[in-house]
Design a protein around this motif. Structure first.
Motif, PDB file in Angstrom:
ATOM      1  N   GLN A  47      -4.627 -14.224   6.933  1.00  0.00           N
ATOM      2  CA  GLN A  47      -5.451 -13.141   6.893  1.00  0.00           C
ATOM      3  C   GLN A  47      -4.788 -12.005   6.464  1.00  0.00           C
ATOM      4  O   GLN A  47      -5.243 -11.043   6.079  1.00  0.00           O
ATOM      5  N   VAL A  78      -4.258 -11.627   2.951  1.00  0.00           N
ATOM      6  CA  VAL A  78      -5.458 -11.237   2.312  1.00  0.00           C
ATOM      7  C   VAL A  78      -5.699  -9.711   2.388  1.00  0.00           C
ATOM      8  O   VAL A  78      -6.060  -9.144   1.493  1.00  0.00           O
ATOM      9  N   GLN A  79      -5.558  -9.354   3.491  1.00  0.00           N
ATOM     10  CA  GLN A  79      -5.869  -7.779   3.800  1.00  0.00           C
ATOM     11  C   GLN A  79      -4.976  -7.014   3.093  1.00  0.00           C
ATOM     12  O   GLN A  79      -5.196  -6.034   2.498  1.00  0.00           O
ATOM     13  N   ASN A  80      -3.566  -7.262   2.931  1.00  0.00           N
ATOM     14  CA  ASN A  80      -2.725  -6.636   2.328  1.00  0.00           C
ATOM     15  C   ASN A  80      -2.982  -6.593   0.746  1.00  0.00           C
ATOM     16  O   ASN A  80      -2.690  -5.496   0.024  1.00  0.00           O
ATOM     17  N   SER A  81      -3.320  -7.600   0.287  1.00  0.00           N
ATOM     18  CA  SER A  81      -3.915  -8.017  -1.135  1.00  0.00           C
ATOM     19  C   SER A  81      -4.953  -7.072  -1.714  1.00  0.00           C
ATOM     20  O   SER A  81      -5.137  -6.497  -2.558  1.00  0.00           O
ATOM     21  N   ASN A  82      -6.153  -6.958  -0.633  1.00  0.00           N
ATOM     22  CA  ASN A  82      -7.152  -6.283  -0.846  1.00  0.00           C
ATOM     23  C   ASN A  82      -6.745  -4.761  -0.896  1.00  0.00           C
ATOM     24  O   ASN A  82      -7.112  -3.836  -1.634  1.00  0.00           O
ATOM     25  N   ILE A  83      -6.010  -4.284  -0.068  1.00  0.00           N
ATOM     26  CA  ILE A  83      -5.346  -2.951   0.000  1.00  0.00           C
ATOM     27  C   ILE A  83      -4.625  -2.530  -1.253  1.00  0.00           C
ATOM     28  O   ILE A  83      -4.987  -1.721  -1.804  1.00  0.00           O
ATOM     29  N   ASP A  84      -3.835  -3.355  -1.596  1.00  0.00           N
ATOM     30  CA  ASP A  84      -3.025  -3.288  -2.910  1.00  0.00           C
ATOM     31  C   ASP A  84      -3.767  -3.200  -4.070  1.00  0.00           C
ATOM     32  O   ASP A  84      -3.534  -2.493  -4.958  1.00  0.00           O
ATOM     33  N   ASN A  85      -4.830  -3.882  -4.091  1.00  0.00           N
ATOM     34  CA  ASN A  85      -5.863  -4.098  -5.355  1.00  0.00           C
ATOM     35  C   ASN A  85      -6.949  -2.806  -5.172  1.00  0.00           C
ATOM     36  O   ASN A  85      -7.727  -2.653  -6.106  1.00  0.00           O
ATOM     37  N   GLN A  96      -9.240  -2.401  -3.147  1.00  0.00           N
ATOM     38  CA  GLN A  96     -10.569  -3.068  -2.403  1.00  0.00           C
ATOM     39  C   GLN A  96     -10.451  -2.606  -1.064  1.00  0.00           C
ATOM     40  O   GLN A  96      -9.556  -2.366  -0.402  1.00  0.00           O
ATOM     41  N   LYS A  97     -11.933  -2.430  -0.592  1.00  0.00           N
ATOM     42  CA  LYS A  97     -12.147  -2.177   0.902  1.00  0.00           C
ATOM     43  C   LYS A  97     -11.777  -3.520   1.760  1.00  0.00           C
ATOM     44  O   LYS A  97     -12.177  -4.405   1.379  1.00  0.00           O
ATOM     45  N   SER A  98     -10.864  -2.972   2.630  1.00  0.00           N
ATOM     46  CA  SER A  98     -10.509  -3.936   3.594  1.00  0.00           C
ATOM     47  C   SER A  98     -11.456  -4.218   4.887  1.00  0.00           C
ATOM     48  O   SER A  98     -12.392  -3.382   5.195  1.00  0.00           O
TER      49      SER A  98
END
Length: 124
Positions: A9, A12-19, A21-23
């Motif tokens: 989890q 995924v959250q860190n990946s979304n932030i890096d990309n 995308q809204k977490s």
């Protein structure tokens, strides 16, 4: 399992932030807390395994030094072929105790000879 779920989890959250995308706004569990719980469980498992190993070792030593069993009143059929009756078991134990005393006395006498001490009066 919880540790891996929390790690996934967080990843995924860190990946979304890096990309960019809204977490998700949901609160995630802390990874370090889950890691501590995992290590605590590992420590408990290690202690249980060490205890089991020590019990097994004592069982082997017991079987090695006293290979015959004394049947109990509750389970007379268990190991009936390899057991001694109590009347024969007592002399075996007395002989083992006498042997241990002889070894103790021999070691004590040797230690006294090495150190130059005389045995106390009335000693064997």
């Amino acid at each position: 399992q919880t540790l891996m779920k929390v790690a996934a989890q967080n990843l995924v959250q860190n990946s979304n932030i890096d990309n960019g995308q809204k977490s998700a706004d949901g609160a995630l569990q802390r990874f370090d807390k889950s890691l501590e719980e995992f290590y605590a469980l590992c420590d408990q498992l290690e202690l249980c395994l060490r205890l089991a190993h020590e019990c097994l070792s004592q069982s082997f030593d017991s079987a090695k030094h006293s290979p015959t069993l004394v049947p109990t009143a509750t389970k007379p059929e268990a190991g009936a072929g390899e057991s001694l009756p109590y009347t024969q078991y007592l002399p075996l134990i007395k002989a083992q105790i006498a042997g241990a005393k002889d070894i103790h006395n021999a070691l004590l006498e040797g230690a006294n000879k090495i150190t130059g001490k005389l045995p106390p009066p009335g000693a064997p």
